[in-house]
Design a protein around this motif. Structure first.
Motif, PDB file in Angstrom:
ATOM      1  N   PRO A 113      46.512  40.132  30.661  1.00 56.72           N
ATOM      2  CA  PRO A 113      46.236  41.305  31.521  1.00 56.72           C
ATOM      3  C   PRO A 113      45.034  41.095  32.436  1.00 56.72           C
ATOM      4  O   PRO A 113      45.015  41.587  33.573  1.00 56.72           O
ATOM      5  CB  PRO A 113      45.978  42.427  30.500  1.00 56.72           C
ATOM      6  N   LEU A 114      44.022  40.357  31.934  1.00 58.88           N
ATOM      7  CA  LEU A 114      42.836  40.113  32.748  1.00 58.88           C
ATOM      8  C   LEU A 114      43.165  39.176  33.911  1.00 58.88           C
ATOM      9  O   LEU A 114      42.720  39.386  35.045  1.00 58.88           O
ATOM     10  CB  LEU A 114      41.719  39.519  31.880  1.00 58.88           C
ATOM     11  N   ILE A 115      43.962  38.147  33.638  1.00 54.89           N
ATOM     12  CA  ILE A 115      44.352  37.223  34.716  1.00 54.89           C
ATOM     13  C   ILE A 115      45.181  37.964  35.766  1.00 54.89           C
ATOM     14  O   ILE A 115      45.054  37.706  36.972  1.00 54.89           O
ATOM     15  CB  ILE A 115      45.129  36.022  34.150  1.00 54.89           C
ATOM     16  N   LYS A 116      46.017  38.881  35.324  1.00 52.41           N
ATOM     17  CA  LYS A 116      46.801  39.673  36.280  1.00 52.41           C
ATOM     18  C   LYS A 116      45.893  40.487  37.184  1.00 52.41           C
ATOM     19  O   LYS A 116      46.158  40.652  38.383  1.00 52.41           O
ATOM     20  CB  LYS A 116      47.763  40.597  35.536  1.00 52.41           C
ATOM     21  N   GLU A 117      44.781  41.009  36.627  1.00 53.93           N
ATOM     22  CA  GLU A 117      43.815  41.736  37.453  1.00 53.93           C
ATOM     23  C   GLU A 117      43.197  40.811  38.494  1.00 53.93           C
ATOM     24  O   GLU A 117      43.021  41.182  39.659  1.00 53.93           O
ATOM     25  CB  GLU A 117      42.725  42.348  36.580  1.00 53.93           C
ATOM     26  N   PHE A 118      42.878  39.602  38.066  1.00 53.60           N
ATOM     27  CA  PHE A 118      42.285  38.637  39.002  1.00 53.60           C
ATOM     28  C   PHE A 118      43.231  38.350  40.154  1.00 53.60           C
ATOM     29  O   PHE A 118      42.801  38.159  41.298  1.00 53.60           O
ATOM     30  CB  PHE A 118      41.943  37.325  38.276  1.00 53.60           C
ATOM     31  N   LEU A 119      44.522  38.295  39.858  1.00 54.96           N
ATOM     32  CA  LEU A 119      45.508  37.983  40.892  1.00 54.96           C
ATOM     33  C   LEU A 119      45.588  39.054  41.970  1.00 54.96           C
ATOM     34  O   LEU A 119      46.076  38.794  43.079  1.00 54.96           O
ATOM     35  CB  LEU A 119      46.889  37.783  40.266  1.00 54.96           C
ATOM     36  N   ILE A 126      38.964  30.908  44.263  1.00 54.53           N
ATOM     37  CA  ILE A 126      39.613  30.190  43.165  1.00 54.53           C
ATOM     38  C   ILE A 126      41.114  30.129  43.467  1.00 54.53           C
ATOM     39  O   ILE A 126      41.723  31.150  43.785  1.00 54.53           O
ATOM     40  CB  ILE A 126      39.361  30.898  41.818  1.00 54.53           C
ATOM     41  N   PRO A 127      41.741  28.976  43.396  1.00 54.98           N
ATOM     42  CA  PRO A 127      43.161  28.852  43.736  1.00 54.98           C
ATOM     43  C   PRO A 127      44.052  29.761  42.881  1.00 54.98           C
ATOM     44  O   PRO A 127      43.946  29.777  41.656  1.00 54.98           O
ATOM     45  CB  PRO A 127      43.471  27.371  43.462  1.00 54.98           C
ATOM     46  N   ARG A 128      44.923  30.496  43.556  1.00 52.38           N
ATOM     47  CA  ARG A 128      45.832  31.383  42.837  1.00 52.38           C
ATOM     48  C   ARG A 128      46.808  30.585  41.960  1.00 52.38           C
ATOM     49  O   ARG A 128      47.314  31.091  40.965  1.00 52.38           O
ATOM     50  CB  ARG A 128      46.616  32.245  43.821  1.00 52.38           C
ATOM     51  N   CYS A 129      47.058  29.344  42.356  1.00 50.27           N
ATOM     52  CA  CYS A 129      47.956  28.513  41.558  1.00 50.27           C
ATOM     53  C   CYS A 129      47.430  28.355  40.129  1.00 50.27           C
ATOM     54  O   CYS A 129      48.198  28.372  39.164  1.00 50.27           O
ATOM     55  CB  CYS A 129      48.111  27.141  42.205  1.00 50.27           C
ATOM     56  N   LEU A 130      46.119  28.206  39.996  1.00 48.32           N
ATOM     57  CA  LEU A 130      45.524  28.077  38.664  1.00 48.32           C
ATOM     58  C   LEU A 130      45.735  29.354  37.856  1.00 48.32           C
ATOM     59  O   LEU A 130      46.026  29.307  36.654  1.00 48.32           O
ATOM     60  CB  LEU A 130      44.037  27.762  38.762  1.00 48.32           C
ATOM     61  N   LEU A 131      45.578  30.493  38.524  1.00 46.94           N
ATOM     62  CA  LEU A 131      45.751  31.765  37.827  1.00 46.94           C
ATOM     63  C   LEU A 131      47.185  31.912  37.328  1.00 46.94           C
ATOM     64  O   LEU A 131      47.435  32.317  36.191  1.00 46.94           O
ATOM     65  CB  LEU A 131      45.390  32.925  38.755  1.00 46.94           C
ATOM     66  N   LEU A 132      48.161  31.581  38.185  1.00 41.95           N
ATOM     67  CA  LEU A 132      49.561  31.704  37.794  1.00 41.95           C
ATOM     68  C   LEU A 132      49.896  30.753  36.647  1.00 41.95           C
ATOM     69  O   LEU A 132      50.610  31.116  35.700  1.00 41.95           O
ATOM     70  CB  LEU A 132      50.469  31.417  38.990  1.00 41.95           C
ATOM     71  N   TYR A 133      49.384  29.526  36.737  1.00 46.13           N
ATOM     72  CA  TYR A 133      49.675  28.546  35.699  1.00 46.13           C
ATOM     73  C   TYR A 133      49.140  29.010  34.347  1.00 46.13           C
ATOM     74  O   TYR A 133      49.860  29.011  33.341  1.00 46.13           O
ATOM     75  CB  TYR A 133      49.069  27.190  36.067  1.00 46.13           C
ATOM     76  N   TRP A 134      47.869  29.402  34.325  1.00 39.17           N
ATOM     77  CA  TRP A 134      47.279  29.801  33.047  1.00 39.17           C
ATOM     78  C   TRP A 134      47.814  31.136  32.553  1.00 39.17           C
ATOM     79  O   TRP A 134      47.855  31.399  31.347  1.00 39.17           O
ATOM     80  CB  TRP A 134      45.758  29.813  33.140  1.00 39.17           C
ATOM     81  N   LEU A 135      48.245  31.972  33.470  1.00 38.98           N
ATOM     82  CA  LEU A 135      48.909  33.207  33.058  1.00 38.98           C
ATOM     83  C   LEU A 135      50.174  32.865  32.279  1.00 38.98           C
ATOM     84  O   LEU A 135      50.445  33.435  31.218  1.00 38.98           O
ATOM     85  CB  LEU A 135      49.252  34.063  34.277  1.00 38.98           C
ATOM     86  N   GLY A 136      50.959  31.907  32.800  1.00 35.21           N
ATOM     87  CA  GLY A 136      52.174  31.493  32.106  1.00 35.21           C
ATOM     88  C   GLY A 136      51.895  30.838  30.769  1.00 35.21           C
ATOM     89  O   GLY A 136      52.561  31.118  29.764  1.00 35.21           O
ATOM     90  N   VAL A 137      50.897  29.955  30.720  1.00 34.80           N
ATOM     91  CA  VAL A 137      50.559  29.264  29.479  1.00 34.80           C
ATOM     92  C   VAL A 137      50.084  30.263  28.413  1.00 34.80           C
ATOM     93  O   VAL A 137      50.489  30.201  27.239  1.00 34.80           O
ATOM     94  CB  VAL A 137      49.482  28.195  29.725  1.00 34.80           C
TER      95      VAL A 137
END
Length: 560
Positions: A113-119, A126-137
């Motif tokens: 939920p916190l990563i979703k807020e960051f997005l 900070i690259p959004r790709c990193l956020l999406l990747y770690w959100l999935g992991v």
């Protein structure tokens, strides 16, 4: 389990640390703030350096240290914003790589939920790709596999060349295999509300199919049934629930197909909807439909008229409403495709009960097309008054007969109107032609109310219980014995769809939903109680539907 096998990925040590730390952080309560609300970075005295690069490096180092302090204090949101501020300084490559490494270690600790807020934060450094990747992991680590696949799919669509792309693909494949139960399918049906009667009809066919398959293969096949209540959002939520239950594929829904289909496509789970909407399977490669459609019916009629009966001229009499207009246009297109000729097309008001005028106009129109240089035969009244302004005008005093110029007549309407129409056709000397109708004609009232007028009828139907086809005859007998009632098309097509899913899933190479989807579109011919079915490349069913006629005032199958 995914949690164990995920360690084989690239960056094994990092991922191992991720899941350990994620578990630790998951035990601690966190206060969630909206991005930017009440957040400030403490002012820090920046060294008075004249060299710009050194000044930037010092600032980035200082912000990194501040971010780590926020992490120690449990303020992950402030830590993220501070890292973002550091990245915004555009540091040199070595320092940037070091900072990204710290950011990744930080994201590994962040709950989804916190990563979703960051997005949702605009203008991120900070690259959004990193956020999406770690959100999935992190979703995968929490066994939230549907959300994990959704996030990783977005990651792959957005960042296909990212360094983490191979890891993301491997994790997605692992999730699909782990969540794929070859002996279980899900069902989306309206089992409550005003459409519940249809859901329960379909359920009977589904349950019988599972019973038959389990007995034939000595294997315990399972179904998980969800009540959509005919609500679009509920249908989408049911897809999520079935995904979490690891079903191989889904049959249904009957209604609210668009929202359920969109979610199934997002989750990449094969879904065969019981809908005649031609555009539904076009919305995604995991979406299929298996139902009788207007296109199937007019194609079957045209093939029989122009290939089997070798007729050449047809006419169309249709109700001026959506159903009638659709079938009229589809039939016109199909006649052209088969090289036939439509000599007359006439509409009528379905709210009326007297169809004499449109019938007579149809006959005159066909005559004018065939003999354009000859006058329409006149009644005594017309010859005396000379009233011939409208070549299609109808005179109720006409006693002469205009010759028919068509061999078959297509009337796409319900049995209740056909019951009134057929006697009026005979009264207006429209006789000795082939009468073409859709499955709406297949009602007992047609036999009871049009006796003597219903000869030479050709009717399409998705299921005919009196068929001599062995599979259909066995199903009719077994269903009637089990439920003490005769099945209809909905029960039969539901039975066939379950058989299609399970039999395809039993192939040795089908070990994931992707492989199931691919197997369904490989041109396989499925022999079922509703006839032969094949899915084309779009996912739409192509069915060999039934043709029936009336003999001795009883419906009977037209043999191919």
């Amino acid at each position: 389990m995914i949690e164990k096998r995920i360690f084989i990925f690239r960056g094994t040590a990092l991922l191992a640390a991720v899941f350990f730390l994620a578990a630790v952080w998951g035990c601690a309560p966190k206060t969630v703030q909206k991005p930017g609300d009440g957040i400030s970075v403490p002012e820090t005295e920046i060294p008075d350096l004249h060299d710009k690069e050194k000044q930037t490096a010092a600032l980035v180092k200082m912000l990194g240290a501040e971010a780590k302090k926020f992490i120690e204090q449990g303020d992950l949101k402030q830590a993220f914003l501070t890292y973002n501020q550091a990245m915004a300084q555009n540091p040199d490559d070595p320092q940037k790589n070091m900072m990204l490494s710290e950011v990744e270690q930080f994201l590994a600790k962040a709950e989804p939920p916190l990563i979703k807020e960051f997005l949702h934060i605009k203008n991120l450094a900070i690259p959004r790709c990193l956020l999406l990747y770690w959100l999935g992991v992190n979703h995968a680590a929490a066994r939230e596999y549907a959300d994990s696949l959704a996030a990783l799919t977005r990651f792959m669509d957005t960042c296909p060349d990212h360094a983490h792309a191979p890891d993301a693909q491997e994790l997605m494949a692992l999730i699909k295999q782990t969540t794929f139960k070859k002996d279980t399918i899900g069902c989306l049906l309206p089992l409550s509300g005003k459409y519940a009667v249809f859901g329960h009809k379909a359920l009977k066919g589904i349950q019988m199919a599972v019973q038959d398959l389990s007995g034939t293969y000595n294997r315990d096949f399972k179904i998980i049934v969800k009540d959509t209540r005919s609500d679009p959002q509920r249908a989408a939520d049911c897809v999520d629930e079935l995904f979490q239950a690891h079903v191989m594929g889904i049959i249904g829904p009957i209604l609210a197909v668009e929202t359920a289909g969109a979610r199934a496509q997002e989750l990449q789970i094969p879904l065969i909807a019981l809908t005649q909407k031609a555009d539904f399977p076009l919305a995604g490669d995991y979406l299929f439909s298996n139902f009788i459609t207007p296109q199937m019916q007019v194609q079957t009629l045209a093939a029989y008229v122009f290939r089997k009966l070798d007729l050449s001229k047809v006419a169309v009499l249709y109700p001026d409403e959506r159903y009638g207009r659709l079938h009229m246009q589809l039939f016109r297109d199909m006649v052209e495709e088969y090289g036939g000729q439509i000599v007359a097309v006439e509409s009528y008001d379905g709210k009326k009960t007297d169809f004499s005028i449109p019938i007579q106009k149809l006959v005159e129109e066909s005559f004018l097309i065939s003999e354009p240089d000859l006058p329409v035969p006149q009644s005594d009244h017309e010859s005396q008054t000379g009233k011939t302004d409208d070549p299609l005008a109808i005179d109720s005093d006409r006693t002469d007969k205009i010759p028919l110029n068509f061999q078959a007549l297509f009337i796409p309407d319900s049995a209740s109107r056909i019951n009134m129409m057929l006697p009026q056709l005979a009264f207006n000397d429209v006789k000795d032609i082939v009468l073409l109708g859709t499955n709406l004609w297949h009602e007992q009232s047609l036999l009871a109310e049009t006796k003597g007028y219903n000869r030479n009828t050709v009717i399409t139907e998705g299921y005919f219980g009196k068929s001599k086809k062995p599979a259909t005859a066995r199903f009719e007998k077994a269903f009637t014995a089990l439920y003490e009632e005769s099945p209809g098309f909905l029960e039969a097509v539901s039975y066939d769809t379950v058989q299609i899913l399970f039999k395809t899933g039993m192939d040795a190479f089908v070990d994931s939903r992707q492989h199931l989807k691919e197997a369904l579109t490989q041109g396989r011919l499925f022999e079922g109680v509703t006839g032969n079915t094949i899915f084309d490349k779009t996912g739409a069913a192509r069915k060999e539907i039934f043709l029936i006629t009336i003999k001795n005032n009883q419906f009977t199958e037209i043999q191919p």
